[in-house]
Design a protein around this motif. Sequence first.
Motif, PDB file in Angstrom:
ATOM      1  N   ILE A  26     -38.625  -7.942   4.167  1.00  0.00           N
ATOM      2  CA  ILE A  26     -37.660  -7.142   3.600  1.00  0.00           C
ATOM      3  C   ILE A  26     -37.115  -6.890   5.372  1.00  0.00           C
ATOM      4  CG2 ILE A  26     -37.329  -4.010   4.212  1.00  0.00           C
ATOM      5  CD1 ILE A  26     -39.500  -3.993   2.074  1.00  0.00           C
ATOM      6  N   VAL A  27     -38.202  -7.468   6.605  1.00  0.00           N
ATOM      7  CA  VAL A  27     -36.971  -7.507   7.346  1.00  0.00           C
ATOM      8  C   VAL A  27     -36.887  -8.551   7.796  1.00  0.00           C
ATOM      9  CG1 VAL A  27     -38.004  -8.110  10.200  1.00  0.00           C
ATOM     10  CG2 VAL A  27     -38.755  -6.575   8.689  1.00  0.00           C
ATOM     11  N   LEU A  28     -36.973 -10.041   7.860  1.00  0.00           N
ATOM     12  CA  LEU A  28     -36.237 -11.196   7.160  1.00  0.00           C
ATOM     13  C   LEU A  28     -35.013 -10.736   6.448  1.00  0.00           C
ATOM     14  CD1 LEU A  28     -38.368 -14.153   7.693  1.00  0.00           C
ATOM     15  CD2 LEU A  28     -37.535 -13.211   9.402  1.00  0.00           C
ATOM     16  N   PHE A  29     -35.513 -10.816   4.994  1.00  0.00           N
ATOM     17  CA  PHE A  29     -33.792 -10.484   4.673  1.00  0.00           C
ATOM     18  C   PHE A  29     -33.003  -9.292   4.844  1.00  0.00           C
ATOM     19  CE2 PHE A  29     -31.905  -8.364   0.930  1.00  0.00           C
ATOM     20  CZ  PHE A  29     -30.935  -9.747   0.174  1.00  0.00           C
ATOM     21  N   SER A  30     -33.433  -8.173   5.539  1.00  0.00           N
ATOM     22  CA  SER A  30     -32.781  -7.250   6.045  1.00  0.00           C
ATOM     23  C   SER A  30     -31.569  -8.276   7.111  1.00  0.00           C
ATOM     24  CB  SER A  30     -32.954  -6.212   6.817  1.00  0.00           C
ATOM     25  OG  SER A  30     -33.669  -5.173   5.880  1.00  0.00           O
ATOM     26  N   ILE A  31     -31.758  -8.561   7.610  1.00  0.00           N
ATOM     27  CA  ILE A  31     -31.084  -9.234   9.077  1.00  0.00           C
ATOM     28  C   ILE A  31     -30.921 -10.723   9.446  1.00  0.00           C
ATOM     29  CG2 ILE A  31     -31.278 -10.150  11.864  1.00  0.00           C
ATOM     30  CD1 ILE A  31     -33.890  -8.004  11.634  1.00  0.00           C
ATOM     31  N   LEU A  32     -31.554 -11.139   8.465  1.00  0.00           N
ATOM     32  CA  LEU A  32     -31.215 -13.129   8.508  1.00  0.00           C
ATOM     33  C   LEU A  32     -29.838 -13.169   6.555  1.00  0.00           C
ATOM     34  CD1 LEU A  32     -34.498 -15.468   8.884  1.00  0.00           C
ATOM     35  CD2 LEU A  32     -31.976 -14.744  10.303  1.00  0.00           C
ATOM     36  N   ALA A  33     -29.818 -12.178   5.746  1.00  0.00           N
ATOM     37  CA  ALA A  33     -29.107 -12.335   4.641  1.00  0.00           C
ATOM     38  C   ALA A  33     -27.802 -11.816   5.184  1.00  0.00           C
ATOM     39  CB  ALA A  33     -29.262 -11.797   3.821  1.00  0.00           C
ATOM     40  N   VAL A  34     -27.978 -10.872   6.239  1.00  0.00           N
ATOM     41  CA  VAL A  34     -26.980  -9.620   6.557  1.00  0.00           C
ATOM     42  C   VAL A  34     -25.793 -10.009   7.789  1.00  0.00           C
ATOM     43  CG1 VAL A  34     -25.918  -8.091   7.392  1.00  0.00           C
ATOM     44  CG2 VAL A  34     -27.643  -7.054   5.687  1.00  0.00           C
ATOM     45  N   PHE A  35     -26.417 -11.150   8.914  1.00  0.00           N
ATOM     46  CA  PHE A  35     -26.131 -11.698   9.733  1.00  0.00           C
ATOM     47  C   PHE A  35     -26.175 -12.850  10.502  1.00  0.00           C
ATOM     48  CE2 PHE A  35     -28.104  -7.442  11.525  1.00  0.00           C
ATOM     49  CZ  PHE A  35     -26.796  -6.607  11.676  1.00  0.00           C
ATOM     50  N   TYR A  36     -27.249 -13.706   8.948  1.00  0.00           N
ATOM     51  CA  TYR A  36     -26.197 -15.285   8.634  1.00  0.00           C
ATOM     52  C   TYR A  36     -26.522 -15.580   7.760  1.00  0.00           C
ATOM     53  CZ  TYR A  36     -27.638 -19.853  10.759  1.00  0.00           C
ATOM     54  OH  TYR A  36     -27.517 -21.271  11.495  1.00  0.00           O
ATOM     55  N   SER A  37     -26.151 -15.230   6.928  1.00  0.00           N
ATOM     56  CA  SER A  37     -25.585 -15.649   5.644  1.00  0.00           C
ATOM     57  C   SER A  37     -26.819 -16.386   4.696  1.00  0.00           C
ATOM     58  CB  SER A  37     -24.420 -16.156   5.429  1.00  0.00           C
ATOM     59  OG  SER A  37     -23.889 -16.720   5.802  1.00  0.00           O
ATOM     60  N   ALA A  38     -28.019 -16.291   5.428  1.00  0.00           N
ATOM     61  CA  ALA A  38     -29.081 -17.324   4.504  1.00  0.00           C
ATOM     62  C   ALA A  38     -29.069 -16.873   3.072  1.00  0.00           C
ATOM     63  CB  ALA A  38     -30.363 -17.103   5.396  1.00  0.00           C
ATOM     64  N   SER A  39     -29.793 -17.976   2.555  1.00  0.00           N
ATOM     65  CA  SER A  39     -30.153 -17.946   1.135  1.00  0.00           C
ATOM     66  C   SER A  39     -31.243 -17.450   1.316  1.00  0.00           C
ATOM     67  CB  SER A  39     -29.977 -19.266   0.147  1.00  0.00           C
ATOM     68  OG  SER A  39     -30.841 -20.166   0.797  1.00  0.00           O
ATOM     69  N   LEU A  40     -31.419 -16.573  -0.623  1.00  0.00           N
ATOM     70  CA  LEU A  40     -32.686 -16.434  -0.881  1.00  0.00           C
ATOM     71  C   LEU A  40     -33.962 -17.046  -0.751  1.00  0.00           C
ATOM     72  CD1 LEU A  40     -33.788 -13.281  -1.525  1.00  0.00           C
ATOM     73  CD2 LEU A  40     -33.535 -13.757  -3.838  1.00  0.00           C
ATOM     74  N   ALA A  41     -33.459 -18.211  -1.330  1.00  0.00           N
ATOM     75  CA  ALA A  41     -34.746 -19.389  -1.536  1.00  0.00           C
ATOM     76  C   ALA A  41     -35.224 -19.251   0.462  1.00  0.00           C
ATOM     77  CB  ALA A  41     -34.021 -20.182  -1.654  1.00  0.00           C
ATOM     78  N   ASP A  42     -34.157 -20.049   1.361  1.00  0.00           N
ATOM     79  CA  ASP A  42     -34.952 -19.314   2.262  1.00  0.00           C
ATOM     80  C   ASP A  42     -35.411 -19.079   3.283  1.00  0.00           C
ATOM     81  OD1 ASP A  42     -33.354 -22.269   2.137  1.00  0.00           O
ATOM     82  OD2 ASP A  42     -31.595 -22.197   3.265  1.00  0.00           O
ATOM     83  N   ILE A  43     -35.018 -17.366   2.877  1.00  0.00           N
ATOM     84  CA  ILE A  43     -35.828 -16.637   3.388  1.00  0.00           C
ATOM     85  C   ILE A  43     -37.186 -16.472   2.356  1.00  0.00           C
ATOM     86  CG2 ILE A  43     -35.853 -14.596   3.557  1.00  0.00           C
ATOM     87  CD1 ILE A  43     -32.885 -14.158   3.892  1.00  0.00           C
ATOM     88  N   PHE A  44     -37.260 -16.884   1.235  1.00  0.00           N
ATOM     89  CA  PHE A  44     -38.345 -16.682   0.621  1.00  0.00           C
ATOM     90  C   PHE A  44     -39.347 -17.262   1.348  1.00  0.00           C
ATOM     91  CE2 PHE A  44     -41.511 -18.315  -2.636  1.00  0.00           C
ATOM     92  CZ  PHE A  44     -42.305 -16.486  -2.906  1.00  0.00           C
ATOM     93  N   VAL A  45     -39.485 -19.145   1.867  1.00  0.00           N
ATOM     94  CA  VAL A  45     -39.744 -19.860   2.327  1.00  0.00           C
ATOM     95  C   VAL A  45     -40.549 -19.475   3.691  1.00  0.00           C
ATOM     96  CG1 VAL A  45     -39.879 -22.144   2.988  1.00  0.00           C
ATOM     97  CG2 VAL A  45     -39.236 -21.340   0.282  1.00  0.00           C
ATOM     98  N   LEU A  46     -39.418 -18.989   4.457  1.00  0.00           N
ATOM     99  CA  LEU A  46     -39.727 -18.610   5.501  1.00  0.00           C
ATOM    100  C   LEU A  46     -40.637 -17.028   5.879  1.00  0.00           C
ATOM    101  CD1 LEU A  46     -38.611 -19.323   8.954  1.00  0.00           C
ATOM    102  CD2 LEU A  46     -36.800 -17.473   8.221  1.00  0.00           C
ATOM    103  N   SER A  47     -40.703 -16.766   5.278  1.00  0.00           N
ATOM    104  CA  SER A  47     -41.791 -15.214   4.899  1.00  0.00           C
ATOM    105  C   SER A  47     -43.125 -15.617   4.679  1.00  0.00           C
ATOM    106  CB  SER A  47     -40.447 -14.279   3.786  1.00  0.00           C
ATOM    107  OG  SER A  47     -39.663 -14.278   4.489  1.00  0.00           O
ATOM    108  N   VAL A  48     -43.454 -16.942   3.255  1.00  0.00           N
ATOM    109  CA  VAL A  48     -44.506 -16.996   3.164  1.00  0.00           C
ATOM    110  C   VAL A  48     -45.174 -18.393   4.253  1.00  0.00           C
ATOM    111  CG1 VAL A  48     -45.139 -18.581   1.549  1.00  0.00           C
ATOM    112  CG2 VAL A  48     -44.021 -17.233  -0.149  1.00  0.00           C
ATOM    113  N   LEU A  49     -44.003 -18.700   5.137  1.00  0.00           N
ATOM    114  CA  LEU A  49     -45.051 -19.963   5.988  1.00  0.00           C
ATOM    115  C   LEU A  49     -45.066 -18.201   6.730  1.00  0.00           C
ATOM    116  CD1 LEU A  49     -42.895 -22.921   5.982  1.00  0.00           C
ATOM    117  CD2 LEU A  49     -44.896 -22.647   5.554  1.00  0.00           C
ATOM    118  N   VAL A  50     -44.484 -17.700   7.601  1.00  0.00           N
ATOM    119  CA  VAL A  50     -44.445 -16.400   8.762  1.00  0.00           C
ATOM    120  C   VAL A  50     -45.379 -15.626   8.179  1.00  0.00           C
ATOM    121  CG1 VAL A  50     -43.226 -14.420   9.910  1.00  0.00           C
ATOM    122  CG2 VAL A  50     -41.962 -16.460   9.641  1.00  0.00           C
ATOM    123  N   THR A  51     -46.030 -15.427   7.425  1.00  0.00           N
ATOM    124  CA  THR A  51     -46.353 -14.495   6.743  1.00  0.00           C
ATOM    125  C   THR A  51     -47.942 -14.952   7.044  1.00  0.00           C
ATOM    126  OG1 THR A  51     -45.738 -13.129   5.156  1.00  0.00           O
ATOM    127  CG2 THR A  51     -47.976 -13.025   4.725  1.00  0.00           C
ATOM    128  N   GLY A  52     -47.963 -16.324   6.427  1.00  0.00           N
ATOM    129  CA  GLY A  52     -49.558 -16.980   6.500  1.00  0.00           C
ATOM    130  C   GLY A  52     -50.195 -17.201   7.925  1.00  0.00           C
TER     131      GLY A  52
END
Length: 156
Positions: A16-42
């Motif tokens: 939620i945090v990464l999607f809220s910031i990176l998708a809105v302010f950086y226009s990152a794709s949902l797949a990239d945010i998902f991969v980033l979320s999985v790696l940071v969470t792990g």
Amino acid sequence: MKHLKALAIKFIVISIVLFSILAVFYSASLADIFVLSVLVTGLAYVIGDLYILPRFGNLIATISDFGLSFIAIWLLSNMLFEPPGNGILFLSFFSAILISSSEAVFHLYMQNKVLGEEEVIYVNRSYTANNFQTEFSEEQPDKDIIELHKKRDEDH
């Protein structure tokens, strides 16, 4: 089961945090945010929650989660996103602040529900004939009261 539930909660919060910031302010794709979320969470779960939190406590674990989240989001964003921009450093910092503020509450959950050992109390209630104890005393209420009054009168 406890660890899977904790991982799911942590993943949802970080996503939620990464999607809220990176998708809105950086226009990152949902797949990239998902991969980033999985790696940071792990990384944050293994290092921050399972290693640092039980040994050093909530404050140190939250501070280390801030640093870990900031560095991981910044480095992984530079690798995942095509044109790494200059604003990704600020967005990584802001994301790490939001993640670490939610981690402080998550650590309380981890300490109470996941890492806390359940206390098992065994009470031995088997009695035998030899375990009984009896107290014997002589009660003389009249004599005790009289002696108490005599002592008071002698003190004055």
